[in-house]
Design a protein around this motif. Sequence first.
Motif, PDB file in Angstrom:
ATOM      1  N   ASP A   1       0.806  -1.213   0.000  1.00 35.07           N
ATOM      2  CA  ASP A   1       0.000   0.000   0.000  1.00 35.07           C
ATOM      3  C   ASP A   1       0.845   1.271   0.000  1.00 35.07           C
ATOM      4  O   ASP A   1       0.307   2.374   0.121  1.00 35.07           O
ATOM      5  CB  ASP A   1      -0.933   0.013   1.212  1.00 35.07           C
ATOM      6  CG  ASP A   1      -0.158  -0.048   2.522  1.00 35.07           C
ATOM      7  OD1 ASP A   1       1.014  -0.479   2.496  1.00 35.07           O
ATOM      8  OD2 ASP A   1      -0.727   0.317   3.572  1.00 35.07           O
ATOM      9  N   ALA A   2       2.164   1.127  -0.133  1.00 28.15           N
ATOM     10  CA  ALA A   2       3.041   2.300  -0.135  1.00 28.15           C
ATOM     11  C   ALA A   2       2.828   3.104  -1.414  1.00 28.15           C
ATOM     12  O   ALA A   2       2.742   2.530  -2.504  1.00 28.15           O
ATOM     13  CB  ALA A   2       4.501   1.878  -0.018  1.00 28.15           C
ATOM     14  N   PRO A   3       2.738   4.427  -1.315  1.00 28.92           N
ATOM     15  CA  PRO A   3       2.509   5.247  -2.504  1.00 28.92           C
ATOM     16  C   PRO A   3       3.775   5.513  -3.311  1.00 28.92           C
ATOM     17  O   PRO A   3       3.702   6.081  -4.404  1.00 28.92           O
ATOM     18  CB  PRO A   3       1.957   6.554  -1.922  1.00 28.92           C
ATOM     19  CG  PRO A   3       2.605   6.658  -0.583  1.00 28.92           C
ATOM     20  CD  PRO A   3       2.742   5.245  -0.080  1.00 28.92           C
ATOM     21  N   TYR A   4       4.930   5.121  -2.783  1.00 29.82           N
ATOM     22  CA  TYR A   4       6.190   5.436  -3.452  1.00 29.82           C
ATOM     23  C   TYR A   4       6.444   4.465  -4.597  1.00 29.82           C
ATOM     24  O   TYR A   4       6.020   3.310  -4.576  1.00 29.82           O
ATOM     25  CB  TYR A   4       7.351   5.383  -2.460  1.00 29.82           C
ATOM     26  CG  TYR A   4       7.094   6.172  -1.202  1.00 29.82           C
ATOM     27  CD1 TYR A   4       6.878   7.544  -1.255  1.00 29.82           C
ATOM     28  CD2 TYR A   4       7.047   5.539   0.040  1.00 29.82           C
ATOM     29  CE1 TYR A   4       6.634   8.268  -0.105  1.00 29.82           C
ATOM     30  CE2 TYR A   4       6.807   6.256   1.199  1.00 29.82           C
ATOM     31  CZ  TYR A   4       6.596   7.622   1.118  1.00 29.82           C
ATOM     32  OH  TYR A   4       6.349   8.334   2.254  1.00 29.82           O
ATOM     33  N   ARG A   5       7.211   4.962  -5.573  1.00 33.62           N
ATOM     34  CA  ARG A   5       7.545   4.127  -6.727  1.00 33.62           C
ATOM     35  C   ARG A   5       8.701   4.759  -7.482  1.00 33.62           C
ATOM     36  O   ARG A   5       8.770   5.982  -7.606  1.00 33.62           O
ATOM     37  CB  ARG A   5       6.341   3.982  -7.660  1.00 33.62           C
ATOM     38  CG  ARG A   5       6.601   3.110  -8.886  1.00 33.62           C
ATOM     39  CD  ARG A   5       5.358   2.995  -9.740  1.00 33.62           C
ATOM     40  NE  ARG A   5       5.585   2.204 -10.938  1.00 33.62           N
ATOM     41  CZ  ARG A   5       6.015   2.689 -12.089  1.00 33.62           C
ATOM     42  NH1 ARG A   5       6.256   3.995 -12.193  1.00 33.62           N
ATOM     43  NH2 ARG A   5       6.206   1.907 -13.138  1.00 33.62           N
ATOM     44  N   THR A   6       9.611   3.931  -7.941  1.00 34.16           N
ATOM     45  CA  THR A   6      10.683   4.373  -8.828  1.00 34.16           C
ATOM     46  C   THR A   6      10.631   3.513 -10.091  1.00 34.16           C
ATOM     47  O   THR A   6      10.000   2.451 -10.094  1.00 34.16           O
ATOM     48  CB  THR A   6      12.063   4.227  -8.164  1.00 34.16           C
ATOM     49  OG1 THR A   6      12.347   2.840  -7.954  1.00 34.16           O
ATOM     50  CG2 THR A   6      12.114   4.966  -6.832  1.00 34.16           C
ATOM     51  N   PRO A   7      11.287   3.935 -11.168  1.00 36.67           N
ATOM     52  CA  PRO A   7      11.253   3.125 -12.397  1.00 36.67           C
ATOM     53  C   PRO A   7      11.828   1.733 -12.233  1.00 36.67           C
ATOM     54  O   PRO A   7      11.512   0.835 -13.020  1.00 36.67           O
ATOM     55  CB  PRO A   7      12.099   3.957 -13.375  1.00 36.67           C
ATOM     56  CG  PRO A   7      12.010   5.344 -12.873  1.00 36.67           C
ATOM     57  CD  PRO A   7      11.940   5.235 -11.385  1.00 36.67           C
TER      58      PRO A   7
END
Length: 219
Positions: A212-218
């Motif tokens: 459920d974490a909103p973070y994201r990297t490519p």
Amino acid sequence: KLWTVYIDEAERYDKALLEGWRRDMDGMLLFSALYTASLTAFVIESYKTLREDPQDTTVSLLTQISQQLASQSNGPPESIGELNAFQPLLSSLICNTFWFISLVLGLTCSLLATFVQQWTRDFIHKTTMRPSPVLSARILAFSYLGLRRFGMHTFVDVIPILLHASLFLFFAGLIGFLQPVNAPLMYLMACTLFVFALVYMSLTLIPLISLDAPYRTPL
């Protein structure tokens, strides 16, 4: 009726997907343009360290001539020895290598983002023709399967990865650039880059641990 519902749903999905890609590419183009312009200014200054400065050569020759003239009073004149071959500093080689690769990656991202924008326009143009509901549905399905078959999603995801790699290379090259200039500033920059890398890796790993974490990297 069935084909109309399918077409409406497919167009809604495709429009959301392509609009997201288009907005992402707009941001990529803007950032890469500003970034490569700034990086070019650094490269213009750094590449000079890869070749010998003519003024330094002149100073070395004048110094040897002065020493030869000064030694004439003590004995026969000595011949002027050969100048040492110029060797760029290792830090200069590292800095320029990273920065030139970074510049190439940044420009490549701009080119690929332009391609994606063009391809999305072509996709929209092909899928908005409505000769008949059945044929329109087939065109939508055929075009979308083409996106999946040729890895368009992966292609779009690779562009920010290249841009992020370019940014990391710039920071790494900045450390090499500062090494012969000021050691404390170089260490400060190295610590900053280390912290930035830790934050980046944390943002990459957190979604794998907490879904459920909103973070994201490519990555």
